[in-house]
Design a protein around this motif. Structure first.
Motif, PDB file in Angstrom:
ATOM      1  N   ALA A  19      -6.013   5.000  -5.961  1.00 14.18           N
ATOM      2  CA  ALA A  19      -4.829   4.583  -5.201  1.00 14.18           C
ATOM      3  C   ALA A  19      -3.764   5.647  -5.376  1.00 14.18           C
ATOM      4  N   LYS A  20      -3.017   5.900  -4.297  1.00 13.19           N
ATOM      5  CA  LYS A  20      -1.903   6.853  -4.360  1.00 13.19           C
ATOM      6  C   LYS A  20      -0.619   6.073  -4.132  1.00 13.19           C
ATOM      7  N   ILE A  21       0.389   6.423  -4.935  1.00 14.17           N
ATOM      8  CA  ILE A  21       1.712   5.834  -4.755  1.00 14.17           C
ATOM      9  C   ILE A  21       2.685   6.981  -4.531  1.00 14.17           C
ATOM     10  N   GLY A  22       3.533   6.876  -3.516  1.00 11.42           N
ATOM     11  CA  GLY A  22       4.463   7.965  -3.236  1.00 11.42           C
ATOM     12  C   GLY A  22       5.838   7.474  -2.849  1.00 11.42           C
ATOM     13  N   LEU A  23       6.802   8.366  -3.074  1.00 11.45           N
ATOM     14  CA  LEU A  23       8.163   8.129  -2.621  1.00 11.45           C
ATOM     15  C   LEU A  23       8.343   9.019  -1.397  1.00 11.45           C
ATOM     16  N   VAL A  24       8.675   8.411  -0.261  1.00 11.22           N
ATOM     17  CA  VAL A  24       8.671   9.132   1.008  1.00 11.22           C
ATOM     18  C   VAL A  24      10.013   8.930   1.701  1.00 11.22           C
TER      19      VAL A  24
END
Ligand SMILES: [Zn+2]
Length: 324
Positions: A19-24
């Protein structure tokens, strides 16, 4: 305007292994992202539990002012009900995944709205927002990998269907009573046109003594195209048959959806000359002429960031339409 620029989103892309978690930000720039394994104990720890734990840590670590976060977009594997944000159908092999209430749990943690959609639909939206289909309104995206995924964009919006399951192009039945599929049916396109199907055909050819050239290593997509490049005709014949299946599938989709552009994603799309160009010429020569005028067939551009970007775009679009 200034305020809008500060708006930030959490983009999450949940696959079967990681799983990838990002701040966009609102322009789609990924300011920070992390990737985690989700299959480390054979899914005994439910994927959603892992992701929520990581999400809490991610937020604490990046120290974002919570006030700047306006929404969460989640791209997730399996049959995702976009209305409820829940996993209604699982890819089968993933334990403790079906029934996961993604939207509800994310909103509990962050206290901001969360929007969830199937990963293939998210990839399509990512390519429309910032990738190879930028600015296009009618788009078909087909991802060739272990399976075949699809996302359809109609008049700028993702085609979700009644519950969000639309776009399962890999499970178009192309052969009556054909090979059995992981979905429980027979003769699905992905049994013939996925990279996994190509590898299987090549391995069958090797066992039957009809294909040579793989004596020193494993059979994978890259090696197969190296053999074609080297002039291995038996391999090229098998690849051409495989491309025929993909082209046939695309022609059907083009006749149904009349897109401006078809995007081909997946690892194999890096093969421009030996794959994408061949698919394009087969499709353009066999589809009905009124559908092919100006029709583009191009490789995807966003790679493995497409899901996260597309999920954030879905979040933005959903919030915008709710405001109206
Ligand atoms: Zn199937």
């Amino acid at each position: 305007m200034k305020e809008q620029k500060k708006e930030k989103y959490i983009g999450i892309d949940i696959g079967g292994t990681t799983a990838k978690i990002g701040l966009v930000d609102a322009e789609g720039t990924i300011l920070r992202s992390e990737e985690y394994a989700v299959d480390f104990d054979g899914y005994e720890t439910p994927i959603l539990t892992t992701v929520l734990e990581r999400l809490k840590k991610f937020l604490a670590d990046c120290g974002v002012c919570r006030l700047q976060l306006v929404g969460i977009g989640v791209s997730a594997t399996g049959g995702i009900n976009t209305q409820t944000g829940r996993v209604d159908g699982s890819a089968g092999h993933i334990k403790n995944w079906q029934g996961s209430r993604i939207k509800e749990k994310m909103e509990e943690v962050l206290q901001i709205p969360a929007y969830v959609l199937n990963d293939a639909n998210a990839v399509a939206l990512g390519e429309v927002w910032l990738g190879a289909a930028r600015g296009r309104r009618n788009v078909v995206v087909v991802t060739i990998g272990t399976g075949i995924g699809g996302g359809i964009i109609v008049d700028g919006n993702p085609l979700l269907g009644k519950s969000g399951f639309a776009g399962e192009v890999g499970h178009m039945i192309v052969s009556h009573a054909g090979e059995s599929c992981t979905c429980g049916n027979f003769g699905c396109l992905e049994r013939y046109g996925s990279t996994k199907a190509l590898i299987k055909r090549i391995e069958q050819g090797i066992r039957a003594g009809e294909i040579e050239g793989f004596e020193d290593g494993a059979v994978n997509g890259r090696r197969i195209f190296e053999e074609v490049e080297r002039g291995n005709l038996a391999v090229e014949r098998t690849v051409n048959l495989w491309i025929d299946y993909i082209a046939d599938g695309l022609i059907s989709l083009i006749h149904i959806f009349n897109p401006e552009i078809v995007i081909i994603g997946g690892g194999v799309s890096v093969q421009r000359r030996l794959f994408v160009d061949k698919v394009r010429s087969k499709v353009l020569s066999r589809a009905r002429v009124e559908f092919t005028e100006g029709l583009e067939i191009e490789p995807a551009e966003l790679g493995n960031q497409a899901g996260m970007i597309g999920a954030v775009h879905f979040c933005r679009m959903s919030m915008l339409s709710e405001r109206r």
